[in-house]
Design an enzyme around this catalytic site. Structure first.
Site, mmCIF file in Angstrom:
data_model
loop_
_atom_site.group_PDB
_atom_site.id
_atom_site.type_symbol
_atom_site.label_atom_id
_atom_site.label_comp_id
_atom_site.label_asym_id
_atom_site.label_seq_id
_atom_site.Cartn_x
_atom_site.Cartn_y
_atom_site.Cartn_z
ATOM 1 N N CYS A 50 28.750 30.489 46.581
ATOM 2 C CA CYS A 50 27.942 31.042 47.835
ATOM 3 C C CYS A 50 28.130 32.452 48.174
ATOM 4 O O CYS A 50 27.594 33.005 49.046
ATOM 5 C CB CYS A 50 28.575 30.110 49.236
ATOM 6 S SG CYS A 50 30.315 30.350 49.455
ATOM 7 N N HIS A 99 36.202 43.736 36.276
ATOM 8 C CA HIS A 99 35.870 43.194 37.500
ATOM 9 C C HIS A 99 35.784 41.675 37.289
ATOM 10 O O HIS A 99 36.577 40.872 38.111
ATOM 11 C CB HIS A 99 34.277 43.506 37.570
ATOM 12 C CG HIS A 99 33.873 43.041 38.829
ATOM 13 N ND1 HIS A 99 33.562 43.559 40.128
ATOM 14 C CD2 HIS A 99 33.146 41.810 38.974
ATOM 15 C CE1 HIS A 99 33.078 42.706 40.921
ATOM 16 N NE2 HIS A 99 32.773 41.541 40.164
#
Length: 445
Positions: A50, A99
């Site tokens: 989400c 990352h």
């Protein structure tokens, strides 16, 4: 060859963009099929939650790979390419690896150190593997990401400090009672905060749930979620004696729980210990209740202090985690660099060996009869020339393999020496990766 990342998250894109970029489970098979139809992409994984959508890919050309993935996102979402470039971020090679490791460790989440994302990274990789969209590089990248995420949580405890009011209430209850197994909770008010706190308590062992609310119907709905009991608002004191924990969060403008009534319950139940959590503003529980023996009362400010202190602990843990992530990135960079240069070094040495043998044979034919001693001297000289000639490029290539320039130098040597022609004959260099001992000897020069 490079690892690239094209993604967007809660920090770079609004929800109306993120929802258009998200991938349902049913859409993944088609998405992977389209991505792998691109000859530049050797393997890829899509992480879609989400709060983020990220595509990690192992590509033969980083700039074209990034552009093609953005075009893929444009066709998937209907969002203009200009907006996609505005809202997405890109990372290449070590930055992309770093990352991903931060994402798996919970350092890039909306809630610092949150636990759920590690499972989401693992699930995304498993799904990609099931759809046969990964290669050796992507497989090792995601396996190390999951390992790093686990290590960060185990060694720093970054996810052990509650940073929400509802979780803080559970933490305080555990400190008071030790274990919550078998404890019961009386929930006063049937709002979202009461529901969330009760949910966390139940997931931590609380077994009995009683709900009291001015709207009896809402009390019944909330109680049904936990297979508990709903009671009318004017009967809540009749059940206070059976509760170990009281959660109160109503919209009342006056005290709902008063000292005199609680004192009566304690008198009727000598030695009783009650934890009261008042998360209402204005407060539901009269402050003097907290002075009664056996009562531990926490209001919203007390819980917020716990949250603030725990957030500081998570930030300290995050600093420690950064060091672990750097170690993991360096370890992966070493592995990846060697994957790129092993075939090139092998082919380069094979080329040198082929040239040496060809010229030795020609020289021996021209020189006629030679003694074994003379032949050995000439062979030694030829070996020395080839080894000295190749020493610098092989050594430098192995060093550059551990930097972002590794793929560039590897490709340059490959092109200058036309090593693709060497690979067409004899042992294929990529097969050497399956034989650990020769590889180690090779990399030692």
């Amino acid at each position: 060859m490079s690892i690239i990342l094209v993604g967007l998250n809660h920090k770079t894109a609004p929800v109306e963009i993120r929802e258009k970029m998200s991938f349902s489970d049913n859409a993944l098979q088609e998405a992977y099929g389209k991505l792998l139809a691109d000859p530049l992409i050797q393997g890829c994984v899509i992480i879609s939650t989400c709060n983020r959508t990220e595509i990690y890919a192992h590509v033969s050309d980083s700039e074209l790979g990034i552009e093609n993935i953005r075009i893929f996102l444009k066709h998937k979402s209907g969002v203009d390419l200009t907006l996609i470039k505005k809202y997405t971020y890109v990372h290449i090679q070590n930055k992309a690896v770093q990352h991903l490791f931060k994402v798996a460790a919970g350092l890039d989440s909306m809630l610092l150190g949150e636990t759920q994302i590690l499972g989401q990274v693992r699930t995304a990789y498993q799904s990609a593997h099931k759809h046969k969209s990964t290669d050796k590089v992507i497989n090792n990248l995601f396996k190390q990401a999951v390992t790093t995420g686990k290590r960060v949580r185990t060694e720093t405890g970054i996810d052990q400090h509650a940073v929400s009011i509802s979780y803080a209430a559970v933490e305080m209850a555990k400190q008071l009672f030790g274990s919550l197994t078998g404890k019961s909770v009386l929930v006063i008010g049937a709002g979202k905060m009461s529901e969330l706190t009760a949910k966390h308590l139940v997931s931590n062992g609380v077994s009995g749930v009683i709900v009291s609310n001015r709207s009896f119907e809402r009390a019944v709905c909330l109680a049904d979620q936990f297979k508990g009991k709903a009671v009318k608002f004017n009967e809540l004191y009749d059940y206070l004696g059976s509760a170990d924990i009281v959660i109160s969060c109503t919209a009342a403008t006056h005290y709902v729980v008063k000292k005199e009534q609680v004192q009566k319950v304690l008198t009727e139940n000598p030695g009783k210990k009650i934890m009261m959590i008042d998360i209402a503003v204005p407060r539901d529980i009269e402050p003097e209740v907290g002075r009664l023996p056996g009562v531990s009362l926490y209001d919203i400010d007390a819980l917020q202090n716990v949250v603030d202190n725990n957030l500081m602990e998570r930030k300290r843990a995050a600093v420690q985690a950064e060091g672990m992530i750097e170690e993991s990135v360096e370890e992966f960079a070493h592995w990846l660099g060697y994957q790129y240069v092993i075939p090139t070094v092998a082919a380069l040495k094979k080329l040198g060996e082929e040239i040496k043998q060809k010229e030795l044979e020609r020289a021996f034919n021209r020189l006629g009869d030679l003694s074994d001693h003379d032949k050995n001297v000439i062979k030694a000289m030829a070996n020395s020339i080839v080894n000295q000639l190749l020493h610098a490029p092989v050594t430098n290539l192995k060093e550059y393999a551990l930097t972002d320039k590794g793929p560039l130098y590897n490709e340059t040597i490959d092109t200058l020496f036309r090593l693709d022609k060497v690979r067409e004959t004899g042992i294929k260099p990529e097969h050497i990766q399956d034989r650990p001992a020769p590889v180690q000897a090779l990399m030692r020069g």
